[in-house]
Write an enzyme that holds these catalytic residues in place. Sequence first.
Site, mmCIF file in Angstrom:
data_model
loop_
_atom_site.group_PDB
_atom_site.id
_atom_site.type_symbol
_atom_site.label_atom_id
_atom_site.label_comp_id
_atom_site.label_asym_id
_atom_site.label_seq_id
_atom_site.Cartn_x
_atom_site.Cartn_y
_atom_site.Cartn_z
ATOM 1 N N HIS A 12 3.930 -7.288 5.791
ATOM 2 C CA HIS A 12 3.366 -8.252 5.888
ATOM 3 C C HIS A 12 4.824 -9.722 5.576
ATOM 4 O O HIS A 12 4.155 -10.527 4.958
ATOM 5 C CB HIS A 12 2.383 -8.903 6.005
ATOM 6 N N CYS B 160 -5.353 0.645 9.234
ATOM 7 C CA CYS B 160 -4.096 1.030 9.901
ATOM 8 C C CYS B 160 -3.907 2.655 10.033
ATOM 9 O O CYS B 160 -2.911 3.255 10.387
ATOM 10 C CB CYS B 160 -2.624 0.777 8.683
ATOM 11 N N HIS C 105 2.809 -10.190 13.140
ATOM 12 C CA HIS C 105 1.854 -9.478 12.252
ATOM 13 C C HIS C 105 3.073 -8.700 10.992
ATOM 14 O O HIS C 105 2.817 -9.206 9.894
ATOM 15 C CB HIS C 105 0.845 -8.421 13.322
ATOM 16 N N GLU D 290 27.318 -3.925 6.579
ATOM 17 C CA GLU D 290 27.367 -2.540 5.715
ATOM 18 C C GLU D 290 25.651 -2.079 5.268
ATOM 19 O O GLU D 290 25.639 -0.300 5.825
ATOM 20 C CB GLU D 290 27.591 -2.964 4.911
ATOM 21 N N HIS E 99 3.768 -0.494 5.455
ATOM 22 C CA HIS E 99 2.869 -1.578 6.706
ATOM 23 C C HIS E 99 2.912 -2.440 6.001
ATOM 24 O O HIS E 99 2.266 -2.581 4.515
ATOM 25 C CB HIS E 99 1.940 -1.282 7.003
#
Length: 234
Positions: A115, A95, A198, A136, A113
């Site tokens: 999952h 990434c 993903h 809220e 990141h």
Amino acid sequence: MDSIHSFDSRHPANLICSLSNQFFHKEWCLGTGGAMSIRDTTTNYIYITPSGVQKELMQPKDLYVLTKNENKNKNRNQPYPYDIIYSPPLKISDCSPLFLACHEHKDANAVIHTHSQNSVLITLLFDKEFNISNMEQIKAMPSGRKDPETGKQINLSFNDNLCIPIIDNRPHEHDLLNSLKDVFEKYPNACAVLVRRHGLFVWGPTIDKAKIYNESIDYLLGLAIKMHQLNIHI
Ligand SMILES: CSC[C@@H](O)[C@@H](O)C(=O)COP(=O)(O)O
Ligand SMILES: [Zn+2]
């Protein structure tokens, strides 16, 4: 190396390890999934997780440390000009081009990141965007606007709409770079993107903010999925 060892629990290397452990226990990064990047605003060093390891077991010595080098030639796998100044005997996160894009184009100091099942399921219910309002928890999310007097970020109000763009997954993380840049262009106020089937990328001006945004988004995604199951319209 000095840049990764610190007794300060707020040091980026320590934060990445403790947060990755927390996120594993939330089932956001099981089975080596998920990754993180933090820019230290005093040194400008960027700390990035290694690839393919159990993220809950990482130690500071396992992280990559990068520094900017404006003279560096760019290539497909490293489209941003950074030098690695500390490299563990592991591969850097797949990434990393996406993380560097967030640091470069969004001035983010942290990118997370994950999952989670919520972040995957929601992309099977919505096509190009996830939108939600009148909740809220939206008030914990940034509007992208700044207070003209204090210069501080203004958060969304209860009635405002939170929009998270959705992009399609690709075989490799670096193949997502163009879609991510399109998101930056089309959604200048977005602080997150969902990747279909993903997961989620969230960025923020600090790691604390990025964590708050990630928690709030995941909570709102979970609510939307349950509302869908109960036939309640958002
Ligand atoms: C379960 S493999 C997941 C990876 O392909 C990727 O999507 C991911 O989240 C982590 O990649 P990594 O290279 O380990 O940082
Ligand atoms: Zn992933």
